[in-house]
Design an enzyme around this catalytic site. Structure first.
Site, PDB file in Angstrom:
ATOM      1  CG  ASP A  95      -0.215  -0.015   2.532  1.00 15.48           C
ATOM      2  OD1 ASP A  95       1.007  -0.267   2.527  1.00 15.48           O
ATOM      3  OD2 ASP A  95      -0.857   0.236   3.566  1.00 15.48           O
ATOM      4  CG  HIS A 110      23.102  10.669 -16.150  1.00 14.63           C
ATOM      5  ND1 HIS A 110      22.376  10.408 -17.287  1.00 14.63           N
ATOM      6  CD2 HIS A 110      23.351  11.996 -16.159  1.00 14.63           C
ATOM      7  CE1 HIS A 110      22.189  11.539 -17.956  1.00 14.63           C
ATOM      8  NE2 HIS A 110      22.769  12.516 -17.295  1.00 14.63           N
ATOM      9  CG  ASP A 161      25.073  17.655 -11.437  1.00 16.62           C
ATOM     10  OD1 ASP A 161      24.139  18.386 -11.044  1.00 16.62           O
ATOM     11  OD2 ASP A 161      25.301  17.439 -12.633  1.00 16.62           O
ATOM     12  CG  ASP A 187      21.488  21.426 -12.758  1.00 18.38           C
ATOM     13  OD1 ASP A 187      22.313  20.812 -12.061  1.00 18.38           O
ATOM     14  OD2 ASP A 187      21.162  21.062 -13.900  1.00 18.38           O
ATOM     15  CG  HIS A 192      28.099  16.631 -20.671  1.00 16.54           C
ATOM     16  ND1 HIS A 192      28.007  17.972 -20.431  1.00 16.54           N
ATOM     17  CD2 HIS A 192      29.060  16.163 -19.836  1.00 16.54           C
ATOM     18  CE1 HIS A 192      28.871  18.313 -19.483  1.00 16.54           C
ATOM     19  NE2 HIS A 192      29.528  17.243 -19.113  1.00 16.54           N
ATOM     20  CG  HIS A 205      20.014  21.605 -19.111  1.00 19.89           C
ATOM     21  ND1 HIS A 205      19.195  22.055 -18.092  1.00 19.89           N
ATOM     22  CD2 HIS A 205      21.032  20.938 -18.500  1.00 19.89           C
ATOM     23  CE1 HIS A 205      19.694  21.666 -16.914  1.00 19.89           C
ATOM     24  NE2 HIS A 205      20.804  20.998 -17.144  1.00 19.89           N
ATOM     25  CG  HIS A 228      17.420  18.128 -18.306  1.00 22.50           C
ATOM     26  ND1 HIS A 228      17.630  16.793 -18.061  1.00 22.50           N
ATOM     27  CD2 HIS A 228      18.610  18.728 -18.047  1.00 22.50           C
ATOM     28  CE1 HIS A 228      18.871  16.589 -17.668  1.00 22.50           C
ATOM     29  NE2 HIS A 228      19.482  17.748 -17.647  1.00 22.50           N
ATOM     30  CD  GLU A 238      25.024  20.812 -17.205  1.00 22.61           C
ATOM     31  OE1 GLU A 238      25.382  19.802 -16.573  1.00 22.61           O
ATOM     32  OE2 GLU A 238      23.826  21.123 -17.388  1.00 22.61           O
ATOM     33  CE1 TYR A 263      32.469  14.731 -16.267  1.00 21.73           C
ATOM     34  CE2 TYR A 263      32.446  15.446 -18.563  1.00 21.73           C
ATOM     35  CZ  TYR A 263      31.956  15.529 -17.278  1.00 21.73           C
ATOM     36  OH  TYR A 263      30.943  16.418 -16.991  1.00 21.73           O
ATOM     37  NE  ARG A 299      28.223  17.723 -14.497  1.00 24.47           N
ATOM     38  CZ  ARG A 299      28.340  16.424 -14.271  1.00 24.47           C
ATOM     39  NH1 ARG A 299      29.205  15.699 -14.969  1.00 24.47           N
ATOM     40  NH2 ARG A 299      27.612  15.831 -13.338  1.00 24.47           N
ATOM     41  CD  GLU A 322      24.796  22.206 -13.792  1.00 26.31           C
ATOM     42  OE1 GLU A 322      23.725  22.203 -14.431  1.00 26.31           O
ATOM     43  OE2 GLU A 322      25.181  21.228 -13.114  1.00 26.31           O
TER      44      GLU A 322
END
Length: 430
Positions: free
Chosen positions: A41, A246, A263, A274, A355, A359, A366, A384, A388, A397, A399
């Site tokens: 539940d 990610h 991040d 962000d 990447h 954005h 996003h 950002e 790597y 990174r 940002e």
């Protein structure tokens, strides 16, 4: 809600702008998100549909918004439906909006209970020719469950097959890309809470601390500042984990000599922030780490200056790629001869920076909007860049969130430590 009350003027303004884009004799309908189940539940925490929130300010499940600017009865031009409460609901779930509270939150005068929706809609649809229905039209969306919007689309087309159906999403994408001053105030608040989280964790980070312990410190600061929590799943990636874009396991120990990439961003009143920062676990960059860090920082500063009206994402990312290429040559990661002979469609810098640089940001991390639309005043973008280097166990990174204005980019996170020397000073002050 945990956040401070928002003036209904924001939502009145948003509805007015949306309605101006509708065809004559059109109804638009927006549904809240479902309460999603887990097991037995159990349920997940409720998160409102961003389009419904944008137009009404209602942050409650089982809510419906109906807009019909050409309704013959002026009272039916804006209609809100909210879940009817009861003593049983109050006992088991807590307080729900009364009709009067719903009016105060949204600025909508006509409010019904949700169970009355079908009867009200039936009468209004005979006056309408077009029906605007909502769906999640995002290029990166992977939707594997049937949403309340999707179920309603099928139901509506089955019961009223002769109406002309339209998509609300293109209008919402057009409007939501430009933030009003009221929205910017909420995003700034989210950024301020994020700053408090970052300043909290800097002296906390040390060799042996677990990635999830850093995450816990951030969430503690978010919650104590009226945020519901993170705007997205936080990435706390130490060492080579930072080369996984990610990475969200956040279950490893931070080791002496490694970097930790963080991040994260607080949500406030459904609006996102962000941020990414990469810091040395022991409080001191090695020379190689600092060299890579400074390269990323130079790219970030250069890219930020390109977030101006009239530019486009395509032009912007091409320019940033050239800047990054020069930094990778400086670091010895690329060879000048190889760069001269590279395939323009697959530039070599993408091995180390794979990447996009920016954005849109807003109610969604996003956020919605066309990637082909030229930058306009009032848009908010992340900036950002990252480098790597898996073979060296280095992932960096950086940002910040940037507001586009006619007078140049405005950094909404300018007060959050960014320079390597300041990072070291704050970490070593513990």
């Amino acid at each position: 809600m945990r956040y401070a009350p928002i003036s209904p003027d924001l939502f009145v303004h948003n509805r007015h702008n949306f309605s101006r884009h509708l065809k004559p004799s059109a109804i638009a309908i927006f549904h809240s998100n479902d309460v999603m189940p887990t097991n037995a539940d159990g349920t997940m925490a409720f998160r409102q549909n961003n389009d419904l929130f944008y137009l009404s300010g209602v942050d409650q499940e089982e809510s419906i918004l109906l807009l019909f600017p050409d309704a013959k009865d002026p009272r039916m031009q804006e209609v809100l439906f909210v879940r009817e409460t009861s003593d049983q609901v109050l006992t088991w779930e807590g307080y729900k909006l009364t009709k009067q509270q719903a009016r105060e939150v949204s600025g909508i005068k006509t409010v019904y209970w949700t169970h009355e929706f079908n009867d009200v809609l039936h009468g209004l649809l005979f006056e309408a020719e077009h029906v605007y229905l909502n769906s999640n039209e995002h290029l990166r969306a992977v939707v594997e469950v049937e949403t309340r919007d999707a179920r309603f689309i099928k139901w509506c087309q089955q019961h009223y097959p002769l109406h002309k159906y339209e998509r609300s999403a293109p209008i919402m994408h057009q409007l939501r890309a430009i933030k009003s001053e009221a929205e910017l105030a909420l995003i700034r608040k989210a950024c301020q809470i994020t700053e408090r989280g970052f300043r909290r964790v800097l002296p906390f980070i040390k060799p042996g601390v677990m990635e999830y312990e850093i995450e816990a410190e951030l969430y503690h600061e978010f919650l104590r500042n009226r945020s519901r929590g993170p705007a997205y799943s936080s990435i706390i990636a130490s060492g080579a984990n930072a080369c996984i874009l990610h990475y969200v396991d956040n279950d490893q120990a931070c080791r002496d000599g490694d970097l930790v990439l963080m991040d994260f961003g607080a949500e406030y009143a459904n609006y996102a922030s962000d941020l990414t920062r990469t810091v040395p676990v022991n409080g001191k960059f090695t020379q190689r780490q600092r060299d890579v860090y400074e390269s990323v920082l130079r790219v970030m500063k250069t890219a930020t200056q390109m977030l101006v009206p009239g530019n486009t994402l395509g032009q912007y990312h091409k320019f940033v790629g050239t800047v990054m290429e020069n930094e990778l040559l400086r670091l010895g990661l690329l060879n000048q001869g190889d760069v001269r002979n590279q395939d323009p469609a697959n530039p070599l810098y993408r091995k180390y920076f794979m990447h996009g640089t920016s954005h849109l940001l807003g109610l969604d991390v996003h956020d919605v909007g066309s990637k082909y639309r030229p930058f306009e005043e009032g848009m908010v973008f992340t900036c950002e860049p990252g480098i790597y280097i898996r073979e060296e166990g280095i992932g960096i990174r950086l940002e910040n969130d940037i507001l586009v204005t006619k007078n140049g980019p405005v950094d909404l996170m300018k007060d959050i430590p960014l320079e390597a020397d300041e990072i070291e000073r704050l970490m070593q002050a513990r």
